[in-house]
Design an enzyme around this catalytic site. Structure first.
Site: not given
Length: 323
Positions: A72, A228, A230, A297, A301, A305
């Site tokens: 991932n 997380f 990113d 998160d 996240w 989108q």
């Protein structure tokens, strides 16, 4: 690594980065109002997309998420991927892996240990001859080789045995996964180690969500996890006015320039997202919202989108095995 609480190592080391950061800062006065905005957005209940994930409710699902989280990464390569219609790079990879599980079952430890870049390209529907995509497929192969070897050597080839070895502790699962190089998500900033453990933490969260917090998804310390980190969450926080970039970094990101992995800029982008999320959690509690960093998160996240966040500005791109 702080083996007892690796997520606290992430939290502490990222906070130290922000104390000396030169390229990214957090606009803290905006956070209280931002929490109210996030709370009002009412995101959907967390859940895995059944079209793009393998959800048989058994050992196949456990194997699917460990395998998926082993690979991932690649957001810096995704602009060059051959994507499935209507799907992002992540969902293209996840859906291809889910198709493999549905038609032929999980990849065995032996298959993973022996898989090549060309085999990965075939599995994920990619062009191994493309120089950028070929590099990502080689990294996918290395990640799967490492997982296959670890499973064969230590866990009788079974993903479930690895999960069970964590004994219901996300912290222990992070430590077990971090024995593999591509899970050792630690960088150096101003001479000091900075941890993120993005994919190792996410593996625990993915399993918890897939199994409803029981069986192979039972982790008693999920609330200890950080976000997380990113390249999407920092982007959302930047667009929403929580993160502020230096003029030089802003120009590089907006111009599509790759930000080198492990550079001061890249470490600060991720550390700022982790630390801002912790401030959001604290502010949420002041507003009687029982959010964890994992909740934040998920909200950020999913917010990312939305088409607006994909169109208004580019996100930073880094070619790394960590996200």
């Amino acid at each position: 690594m702080d083996t007892k609480n690796p997520s606290e190592f992430v939290r502490r080391s990222c906070r130290a980065v922000m104390d000396r950061a030169a390229h990214v800062r957090i606009h803290a006065p905006a956070i209280e109002a931002y929490v109210r905005e996030l709370a009002a957005s009412s995101p959907a209940t967390p859940g895995h997309d059944p079209a793009s994930h393998y959800l048989d409710g058994g050992s196949g699902t456990a194997a699917f998420f460990l395998t998926l989280d082993a690979i991932n990464f690649g957001s810096g390569y995704f602009p060059f991927l051959r994507k499935r219609p209507g799907l992002s790079g992540y969902f293209t990879v996840a859906a291809a892996l889910a198709d493999r599980f549905r038609t032929r079952g999980p990849l065995s430890a032996e298959e993973m240990a022996a898989i090549t870049a060309d085999s990965c390209a075939e599995l994920f529907g990619q062009d191994a001859g493309h120089p950028v995509v070929g590099e990502l497929m080689a990294r996918f192969a290395r990640a799967l080789n490492d997982l296959g070897a670890l499973l064969a050597d230590r866990y009788g080839g079974a993903c479930t045995a690895l999960i069970e070895a964590a004994g219901g502790s996300a912290a222990r699962l992070i430590g077990l996964l971090a024995e593999m190089p591509y899970f050792q998500d630690v960088q150096i900033h101003a001479g000091e180690p900075v941890a993120f453990y993005k994919r190792a933490q996410l593996a625990a969260a993915d399993l918890a969500l897939a199994f409803g917090g029981v069986g192979w998804g039972r982790f008693e310390d999920l609330a200890d996890l950080t976000i997380f980190a990113d390249n999407l969450v920092p982007h959302v926080l930047r667009v929403d006015g929580i993160l502020m970039y230096s003029p030089e970094l802003m120009e590089r990101v907006d111009g599509g320039e790759l930000i080198p992995p492990g550079s001061a800029e890249e470490v600060e982008l991720r550390a700022a997202a982790v630390t801002a999320a912790e401030l959001i959690v604290t502010a949420a509690r002041r507003q009687d919202l029982a959010w964890t960093a994992m909740d934040v998160d998920y909200r950020l996240w999913n917010r990312g989108q939305q088409p607006y966040f994909k169109q208004v500005k580019p996100r930073h791109r880094t070619r790394t095995v960590f996200y």
